[in-house]
Scaffold this motif. Structure first.
Motif, PDB file in Angstrom:
ATOM      1  N   MET A   1       0.829  -1.199   0.000  1.00 45.98           N
ATOM      2  CA  MET A   1       0.000   0.000   0.000  1.00 45.98           C
ATOM      3  C   MET A   1       0.871   1.261   0.000  1.00 45.98           C
ATOM      4  O   MET A   1       1.716   1.424   0.859  1.00 45.98           O
ATOM      5  CB  MET A   1      -0.882  -0.029   1.250  1.00 45.98           C
ATOM      6  N   GLN A   2       0.670   2.112  -1.002  1.00 46.23           N
ATOM      7  CA  GLN A   2       1.392   3.386  -1.004  1.00 46.23           C
ATOM      8  C   GLN A   2       0.541   4.441  -0.312  1.00 46.23           C
ATOM      9  O   GLN A   2      -0.685   4.386  -0.329  1.00 46.23           O
ATOM     10  CB  GLN A   2       1.728   3.826  -2.436  1.00 46.23           C
ATOM     11  N   MET A   3       1.220   5.405   0.317  1.00 40.87           N
ATOM     12  CA  MET A   3       0.498   6.451   1.023  1.00 40.87           C
ATOM     13  C   MET A   3      -0.005   7.496   0.025  1.00 40.87           C
ATOM     14  O   MET A   3       0.524   7.636  -1.080  1.00 40.87           O
ATOM     15  CB  MET A   3       1.395   7.095   2.070  1.00 40.87           C
TER      16      MET A   3
ATOM     17  N   LEU B   1       2.859  16.313  -2.332  1.00 40.22           N
ATOM     18  CA  LEU B   1       3.467  15.372  -3.267  1.00 40.22           C
ATOM     19  C   LEU B   1       3.218  13.963  -2.770  1.00 40.22           C
ATOM     20  O   LEU B   1       2.983  13.740  -1.584  1.00 40.22           O
ATOM     21  CB  LEU B   1       4.967  15.637  -3.419  1.00 40.22           C
ATOM     22  N   GLU B   2       3.219  13.017  -3.688  1.00 36.31           N
ATOM     23  CA  GLU B   2       3.158  11.620  -3.258  1.00 36.31           C
ATOM     24  C   GLU B   2       4.494  11.000  -3.588  1.00 36.31           C
ATOM     25  O   GLU B   2       5.115  11.341  -4.591  1.00 36.31           O
ATOM     26  CB  GLU B   2       1.993  10.888  -3.930  1.00 36.31           C
ATOM     27  N   TRP B   3       4.975  10.124  -2.726  1.00 35.13           N
ATOM     28  CA  TRP B   3       6.212   9.407  -3.006  1.00 35.13           C
ATOM     29  C   TRP B   3       5.896   7.923  -2.947  1.00 35.13           C
ATOM     30  O   TRP B   3       5.220   7.433  -3.853  1.00 35.13           O
ATOM     31  CB  TRP B   3       7.296   9.846  -2.004  1.00 35.13           C
ATOM     32  N   VAL B   4       6.258   7.210  -1.901  1.00 39.50           N
ATOM     33  CA  VAL B   4       5.901   5.791  -1.861  1.00 39.50           C
ATOM     34  C   VAL B   4       5.163   5.513  -0.552  1.00 39.50           C
ATOM     35  O   VAL B   4       3.971   5.758  -0.428  1.00 39.50           O
ATOM     36  CB  VAL B   4       7.138   4.874  -2.016  1.00 39.50           C
ATOM     37  N   SER B   5       5.903   5.033   0.435  1.00 37.57           N
ATOM     38  CA  SER B   5       5.321   4.710   1.733  1.00 37.57           C
ATOM     39  C   SER B   5       6.453   4.864   2.753  1.00 37.57           C
ATOM     40  O   SER B   5       7.588   5.123   2.364  1.00 37.57           O
ATOM     41  CB  SER B   5       4.735   3.290   1.706  1.00 37.57           C
TER      42      SER B   5
ATOM     43  N   TRP C   1      -4.782   5.667  -1.673  1.00 41.16           N
ATOM     44  CA  TRP C   1      -5.919   5.351  -2.539  1.00 41.16           C
ATOM     45  C   TRP C   1      -5.466   5.101  -3.975  1.00 41.16           C
ATOM     46  O   TRP C   1      -6.056   4.353  -4.718  1.00 41.16           O
ATOM     47  CB  TRP C   1      -6.939   6.497  -2.551  1.00 41.16           C
ATOM     48  N   HIS C   2      -4.335   5.737  -4.368  1.00 40.22           N
ATOM     49  CA  HIS C   2      -4.017   5.767  -5.805  1.00 40.22           C
ATOM     50  C   HIS C   2      -3.080   4.651  -6.247  1.00 40.22           C
ATOM     51  O   HIS C   2      -3.013   4.340  -7.434  1.00 40.22           O
ATOM     52  CB  HIS C   2      -3.446   7.129  -6.193  1.00 40.22           C
ATOM     53  N   GLU C   3      -2.319   4.071  -5.308  1.00 41.13           N
ATOM     54  CA  GLU C   3      -1.458   2.947  -5.677  1.00 41.13           C
ATOM     55  C   GLU C   3      -1.521   1.914  -4.553  1.00 41.13           C
ATOM     56  O   GLU C   3      -0.624   1.815  -3.739  1.00 41.13           O
ATOM     57  CB  GLU C   3      -0.010   3.404  -5.879  1.00 41.13           C
ATOM     58  N   PRO C   4      -2.599   1.117  -4.536  1.00 38.41           N
ATOM     59  CA  PRO C   4      -2.778   0.193  -3.416  1.00 38.41           C
ATOM     60  C   PRO C   4      -1.800  -0.983  -3.421  1.00 38.41           C
ATOM     61  O   PRO C   4      -1.788  -1.759  -2.467  1.00 38.41           O
ATOM     62  CB  PRO C   4      -4.227  -0.282  -3.572  1.00 38.41           C
TER      63      PRO C   4
END
Ligand code: NA
Ligand code: NA
Lengths: 197, 439, 346
Positions: free
Chosen positions: C142-144, C200-204, C224-227
């Protein structure tokens, strides 16, 4: 006849320099506009952001042959500055054959494959008319995957082999001039690196 | 030994004086063909493309043409000259005022870009002609510019700190903060050197003369009036970064617009000037990028023929004790800095020593700043210091490679002295040698 | 290299000749988790083949091309590659669906789809056109949802928000008024610190902590965008075909094992780093997007998926396969793990 060729090639390189200069001015305007619209209006276009790096890449790539014509490529002149004109011409002749021409050929060869790989993806147009309509509608081959990004990645990738093909042409003029200097037919110009600053 | 021998070959062939960019590229290609797989040459376009900006990474180099353009507009309109002359006059009878002004302007530019090529070339365009016109010794002028131009490497933002943060697993913000003190010390040390040098050799740095019959107060007032607008421009560029309006790369485009506005305000704008500056920018940009691309192909000739592996073998002999390790690594990076560019060094050496840094409990931030200062020096060290190539590329006739090499030597010594002080007394710079418990 | 020297055509004359294969991955040398797992793969292949297969691993430090892995393997420059499929959506839009999709399957659900629901076959159908065979390479889990400078309480808070969020997810957020902004990785920290970016989104946590974003953007939103983003191994079809059956089998099965190892390693790193955040960074506030915001994002996602369905028969086939599998897998997840987690909470 060779002198005419040298002259024609030099004019082509000058035209190229002017094209790159125009791109530079466009680059400044587009980048500034993008910053202002993002900050002031909270709107920005990834298409314009991509156009900026396309312009920037084209400027330095197309500038390389132009800079050869204007003698702007930097040299280590520890010894070179002490050499007489004929010896300098000889160094440039040998250097062109050993370093410059192979570099051009390798990058044209590899760059062509690199561009073709981007072009040949996805549906291909089967006529000249179809080519142009696809170019502007869905694009041909690889494209940006970001929202509002640009189509037709092969165009900017194609600038790599194009610029080195032009560098090959610029080298021909470069070599012809040095040959004439070496044979004592012409006097040297523009081979020490200053460029009117 | 093939990988390492490429440096000796390059050293000899560069001496003939054929353009650096193509000599580098040709040697790289020859080495791949002779000692690796010629089919791998098809990877060259990928390397060129990585500098072009798709997916972001190459985009930071956009600062190069934009800074050069800004510098040329300021130069052509004589605004840069006016700035430096006025700052020089403020120093009154103290010699070296132009050189000190150059260092200060260099520091401001350093704070607005992380790309060394951009600031070295811009400084070369803005201040070299002025210093030479006032009769400064070439060595002093070029050394000052090369050193001031590489400040961009240590003063944030900085590409090298970004890379080090990635390789050494430290947040880049921590590095930016930690680099500030050493950067300021470096600026101070440069200025101190110029002052002392000019006291010893007054003829090397003539005083900037003021108009006869004008009293000191008026000189200062006039100078301030002349200094403020160009400084304002630089502050606007910096301000746009600090206020979150633009990234450092974008701010350099704003700088170009600002330079045009200044030219208009001072009634020095003409389309001819603008076009001329643009055309000149294209030439210099092409010179800088040809060197970058040539060096990238050259480094293929190094790493694809086993050079990387040889450096790795060398690293296996690292001493396992803290100070021995640190001194060994610093010497190794300095040595490699004579031949390899900072990106190659960061990626070849650092991943291998990273584990040891952790094991020895060395503060990663301190270590990274040490490496960054060391790499900054690599821009200045002959024969392959890129700052030297770039400066040569924009220098007026009469400035020779040898002169530039000589001029930079004292500044290399200063760099190393500050580096050693940071190594020996990290607490002077608000750092600690040992790893804090949590960062 | 597809000549004998580099791919080792061992079947004919010398049966014990060493097979040397070249592998390119899209990360810097020693990059945590992603790069490390490729090194593990090469070691594993060496061990399993008793030293008869040697994989030479090139990182971006050497080849300088993080997003060139597809081209490298397709053209035979490299025999093997490791990268994320969705980086190549601009080359072949059908490759988009083999990493992760917004509001779609979790890692374990997607693994079931790949291995038991026809997903891997579909991926290979797409990649076969490019002379590439693929195997799974490991999952980020799950990515944040990313680091935000300000709290998001309504869809209006997203309007005009400057966010670094590339690819398909960028299109989704653009649909609700976010301004997706491309900023080079090196300038991200400063851009977020100064407010050039709002988010920004990165990974987790496993990879985010080293970037230091927690110091400048306190709101850490859940995903939500990269489960569950899967990496892939690419094999050049010709290189593979030249190898003896045992070697092919080792290459495929070592990838399968490596994928499992990486997935658990990322989970462990996330757990460790989350613990660090929870215990040592009291300023970090974990948030969930309000239902209204998620509804809007879902709607935008549905619109884009509808367009993808119409784009090509292949895209329709893959999306329908994913949707059908998600329905089935999710029903079990809900009655299995989710019910269990709820039981534990009470
Ligand atoms: Na800087
Ligand atoms: Na992500």
């Amino acid at each position: 006849m060779l002198a005419a060729l040298e002259h024609k090639l030099d004019r082509l390189m000058d035209w190229l320099g002017n094209l790159a200069a125009a791109m530079l001015i466009a680059l400044v305007i587009i980048m500034a506009a993008n910053v202002i619209s993002r900050y002031a209006f909270r709107a920005s276009s990834l298409g314009l952001e991509e156009l900026s790096w396309h312009l920037y890449a084209a400027i330095f790539l197309l500038g390389i042959p132009f800079a050869l014509r204007t003698g702007s490529h930097v040299r280590v002149d520890l010894l070179y500055e002490k050499f007489p004109p004929k010896k300098r011409a000889l160094i440039d002749l040998v250097g062109s054959v050993v370093f410059l021409l192979p570099t051009c050929l390798v990058v044209i060869w590899g760059g062509w494959q690199f561009t073709a790989a981007a072009y040949s993806l996805g549906p291909q147009p089967d006529s000249v008319g179809a080519f142009f309509s696809q170019l502007v509608s869905s694009g041909i081959g690889e494209r940006s995957q970001d929202p509002g990004g640009l189509l037709n990645r092969w165009i900017i990738k194609g600038v790599i082999p194009l610029s080195f093909a032009l560098l090959l042409l610029a080298s021909i003029s470069f070599i012809l001039h040095r040959l004439n200097v070496f044979l004592g037919i012409e006097t040297p110009v523009d081979d020490t690196g200053p460029h009117g600053l | 030994m093939i990988g390492v021998s490429i440096f000796i070959v390059a050293l000899l062939l560069l001496l003939f004086g054929f353009p650096v960019a193509f000599t580098f590229a040709g040697i790289g290609i020859a080495f791949v063909v002779l000692f690796a797989d010629p089919a791998e040459l098809a990877q060259i376009p990928f390397r060129i493309y990585s500098n072009m900006g798709d997916n972001g990474e190459g985009q930071v180099l956009m600062a190069v043409p934009l800074f050069i353009f800004m510098g040329l507009i300021l130069q052509r309109t004589k605004l840069a000259e006016q700035l430096l002359e006025s700052m020089g006059q403020l120093f009154g009878s103290l010699r070296g005022g132009l050189a000190i002004s150059t260092i200060l302007v260099g520091a401001l530019l350093a704070a607005s870009t992380g790309v060394v090529g951009a600031s070295v070339v811009a400084m070369g365009l803005i201040s070299l002609p002025v210093m030479l016109r006032y009769g400064y010794r070439t060595e002093l002028a070029t050394g000052t510019i090369a050193a001031a131009g590489t400040l961009g490497q240590i003063i944030p933002p900085s590409i090298v700190l970004i890379i080090l943060g990635d390789v050494l697993n430290v947040p880049v913000g921590d590095l930016f903060r930690a680099a500030l003190a050493p950067g300021l010390v470096l600026i101070g040390a440069y200025i101190a050197y110029v002052v002392i040098f000019c006291l010893l050799k007054p003829e090397a740095a003539p005083i900037v003369p003021t108009a006869p019959g004008v009293d000191r107060t008026e000189v200062i007032l006039r100078a301030l009036v002349a200094v403020i607008p160009p400084l304002l421009l630089i502050l606007v560029v910096l301000g746009s970064i600090f206020n979150g309006i633009a990234t450092p790369t974008e701010s350099s485009a704003l700088g170009c617009i600002g330079a045009v506005v200044l030219a208009l305000v001072y009634r020095k704008f003409s389309l001819h000037m603008l076009w001329d500056s643009a055309l000149e920018t294209v030439k210099i940009t092409a010179m800088v990028f040809a060197v970058l691309l040539g060096a990238s192909i050259f480094s293929m000739g190094f790493s694809y023929t086993g050079g990387e592996h040889q450096v790795e073998q060398l690293l296996l002999s690292i001493p396992g004790e803290k100070w021995g390790f640190l001194i060994f690594i610093m010497l190794l990076i300095t040595l490699l800095g004579f031949f390899l560019d900072y990106i190659e060094i960061s990626y070849i050496v650092l991943p291998l020593v990273y584990v040891v840094v952790l094991e020895l409990g060395i503060n990663q931030v301190w270590f990274a700043i040490l490496v960054a200062m060391n790499l900054q020096t690599s821009f200045l060290t002959p024969p392959f210091g890129f700052a030297l190539f770039y400066l040569k590329g924009v220098a007026p006739e009469g400035v020779t490679t040898a002169g530039i090499y000589r001029g930079v030597v004292p500044f290399i010594v200063i760099q190393l002295a500050v580096l050693i002080s940071l190594l020996a007394f990290p607490e002077w710079y608000g750092m600690s040698a040992v790893q804090p418990s949590a960062w | 290299g597809t000549d004998n020297a580099s791919t080792g055509n061992t079947t004919s004359s010398a049966p014990l000749q060493k097979i040397v294969l070249k592998l390119a991955h899209g990360w810097p040398k020693g990059y945590p988790l992603f790069g490390e797992s490729v090194e593990d793969y090469a070691r594993l292949v060496g061990e399993m083949s008793d030293g008869r297969i040697e994989i030479r691993v090139d990182s971006t430090n050497k080849h300088k091309s993080a997003f060139g892995i597809f081209d490298f393997v397709k053209s035979g420059q490299y025999d093997i590659g490791q990268s994320a499929s969705y980086y190549y959506g601009g080359k072949d839009p059908d490759t988009l669906f083999f990493s992760s999709m917004p509001f779609s399957m979790t890692a374990i659900e997607q693994y079931a789809w790949f291995y038991h629901g026809g997903g891997l076959e579909l991926a290979n159908e797409v990649y076969a056109k490019h002379n590439i065979e693929v195997m799974l390479g490991g999952n980020t889990g799950m990515q944040m949802g990313g680091w935000f400078r300000n709290e998001i309480n309504s869809v209006d808070d997203l309007k005009g928000l400057k966010m670094r969020i590339p690819g398909f997810a960028g299109k989704v957020v653009a649909g609700v008024g976010v301004v997706p902004t491309n900023i080079p990785t090196g300038e991200l920290y400063q851009a977020l610190e100064r407010g050039t970016l709002d988010a920004l989104e990165w990974v987790s946590p496993g990879l985010d902590l080293r970037m230091g974003f927690h110091k400048i953007a306190p709101y850490y939103y859940t995903g939500w965008h990269e489960p569950g983003t899967e990496l892939l191994y690419f094999f050049n079809t010709d290189s593979m075909a030249k190898l003896p059956g045992w070697a092919q089998s080792i290459l495929r099965n070592a990838a399968r094992l490596t994928a499992y190892n990486m997935t658990t390693a990322v989970f462990a790193a996330n757990a460790d780093n989350w613990d660090t955040i929870a215990t040592q960074y009291p300023n970090v506030q974990v948030k969930k997007f309000p239902p209204e915001v998620l509804q809007a994002l879902k709607k935008s996602n549905d619109d884009l998926i509808a367009a993808e369905l119409a784009r090509s028969p292949m895209a329709r086939k893959i999306i329908e396969s994913r949707q059908e599998y998600l329905r089935r897998a999710r029903a079990w997840t809900e009655i299995g793990e989710q019910a269990y987690l709820e039981t534990m909470r009470n």
